[in-house]
Design a protein around this motif. Structure first.
Motif, short mmCIF file in Angstrom:
data_model
loop_
_atom_site.label_atom_id
_atom_site.label_comp_id
_atom_site.label_asym_id
_atom_site.label_seq_id
_atom_site.Cartn_x
_atom_site.Cartn_y
_atom_site.Cartn_z
N HIS A 192 0.83 -1.22 0.00
CA HIS A 192 0.00 0.00 0.00
C HIS A 192 0.86 1.26 0.00
O HIS A 192 2.02 1.24 0.41
N ASP A 193 0.22 2.38 -0.43
CA ASP A 193 0.81 3.68 -0.17
C ASP A 193 0.41 4.10 1.25
O ASP A 193 -0.23 3.33 1.97
N SER A 194 0.76 5.29 1.66
CA SER A 194 0.63 5.67 3.06
C SER A 194 -0.82 5.73 3.55
O SER A 194 -1.10 5.50 4.72
N ASP A 195 -1.79 6.05 2.65
CA ASP A 195 -3.17 6.19 3.14
C ASP A 195 -3.99 4.90 3.02
O ASP A 195 -5.15 4.85 3.44
N ARG A 196 -3.42 3.87 2.43
CA ARG A 196 -4.04 2.54 2.34
C ARG A 196 -5.43 2.57 1.68
O ARG A 196 -6.27 1.73 1.97
N ASP A 198 -5.95 3.05 -1.94
CA ASP A 198 -6.00 2.76 -3.37
C ASP A 198 -6.49 1.35 -3.69
O ASP A 198 -7.30 1.16 -4.60
N TRP A 199 -6.01 0.35 -2.98
CA TRP A 199 -6.45 -1.02 -3.27
C TRP A 199 -7.96 -1.16 -3.04
O TRP A 199 -8.68 -1.76 -3.85
N ARG A 200 -8.44 -0.62 -1.94
CA ARG A 200 -9.87 -0.71 -1.64
C ARG A 200 -10.70 -0.05 -2.74
O ARG A 200 -11.71 -0.60 -3.21
N GLU A 215 -7.22 -4.34 3.21
CA GLU A 215 -6.59 -3.38 4.11
C GLU A 215 -5.26 -3.89 4.67
O GLU A 215 -4.53 -3.14 5.31
N ARG A 216 -4.95 -5.16 4.45
CA ARG A 216 -3.76 -5.74 5.05
C ARG A 216 -2.54 -5.51 4.18
O ARG A 216 -2.65 -5.30 2.99
N THR A 218 1.94 -4.28 4.03
CA THR A 218 2.89 -3.23 4.37
C THR A 218 2.57 -1.95 3.60
O THR A 218 2.20 -1.99 2.43
N ALA A 219 2.71 -0.81 4.28
CA ALA A 219 2.48 0.49 3.65
C ALA A 219 3.79 1.25 3.53
O ALA A 219 4.68 1.13 4.37
#
Length: 304
Positions: A192-196, A198-200, A215-216, A218-219
């Motif tokens: 993920h990027d820092s705000d987590r 984008d994937w969602r 949501e799981r 590493t960011a």
């Protein structure tokens, strides 16, 4: 006590000594012959020594004049070189551009040569930082920032919105486990990027129901680090296509699904109010908008 000699008189002496003629020296200095004669008399009166003798062919340096003329000629040649250098500095324009490191390395710097060729008189200084920039205090002319375009008190121009694609190290996926649908990504670690977010959002945009697995993982604060983690086989990364283009072409990453998705945020060119009236800022703004429009019209990479 040393007598101060007038610079104009010394300059006139050099010109007359070099040309051997008051008329020729007057033409070189763009003054009258009378003005040249007056400066020579002034200099000779000030030092109490004759510098020229009159001959049929014109003026000839006396022994005293011949002794000092070469040094003065060299001195004025040096002054002229300094003046030329100062004029070059005056005509040269500098521009400080602040942007994040990933955008600078992956998008801006590879294109910057085209700007330099078009505007060789403008020197660009690129500062790569993700920190908040005070454009007045930090003397930044242009900031290239990724966000929603809300920059109070500043002028923001939208450049482009990056297209996000899922990528991974070729060795992460087994040969018989090619991903067929966006939901298949949930079977792998997600980076993920820092705000987590984008994937969602990417999964939702492609019809995948909410799943805690999205949501799981590493960011990372920076997309550059996110790409390096994907290269190292730590999981699937959702990154701007342009950022990973070199790694995909080189085979260090593969685009695991042909499911691009426009990111929520866009890149903006940010300046202080009125800064675009400055020629160098306007030139850079016009150029980068042209580059961004060309990027938007360009072809995307197919998945591997």
């Amino acid at each position: 006590m040393t007598t101060s000699l007038p610079l104009l008189a010394l300059r006139t002496f050099v010109e007359v000594g070099q040309r051997g003629s008051i008329k020729a020296a007057a033409e070189a200095l763009s003054v009258t012959s009378g003005a040249v004669s007056q400066q020579i008399r002034l200099l000779e009166d000030r030092i109490g020594v004759a510098l020229f003798t009159r001959e049929r062919q014109g003026l000839r340096l006396t022994e005293a004049g011949a002794n000092v003329h070469p040094a003065l000629l060299q001195a004025f040649e040096q002054i002229e070189k300094v003046q030329q250098t100062l004029e070059q500095i005056k005509s040269r324009q500098t521009l400080t551009v602040s942007t994040v490191a990933t955008f600078a390395a992956s998008w801006l710097v590879p294109r910057l040569g085209r700007f330099n060729q078009r505007y060789p008189h403008i020197e660009v200084r690129v500062e790569a930082t993700s920190a908040v920039v005070d454009m007045r205090r930090d003397r930044v002319d242009i900031a290239l920032r990724h966000g929603l375009g809300v920059y109070p008190g500043l002028h923001a121009t939208r450049l482009m919105a990056p297209v996000l694609v899922p990528v991974a190290c070729p060795g992460l996926l087994a040969a018989d486990a090619a991903l067929k649908e966006p939901a298949d990504c949930l079977d792998y670690p997600l980076l993920h990027d820092s705000d987590r977010a984008d994937w969602r959002l990417w999964l939702a945009a492609h019809g995948v129901a909410q799943d805690p697995r999205a949501e799981r993982g590493t960011a990372f604060e920076d997309d550059f680090l996110l790409i390096r983690a994907a290269e190292a086989g730590q999981g699937l990364a959702l990154v701007p296509l342009e950022y990973a283009r070199e790694e995909i072409v080189a085979g260090r990453l593969v685009q695991v699904l042909d499911k691009p998705w426009p990111a929520r945020f866009a890149y903006y060119l940010v300046t202080q109010p009125g800064a675009l009236q400055r020629p160098q800022v306007k030139a850079f703004a016009d150029w980068i908008l042209e580059e961004a429009q060309g990027e938007a019209a360009g072809p995307a990479l197919a998945c591997t």
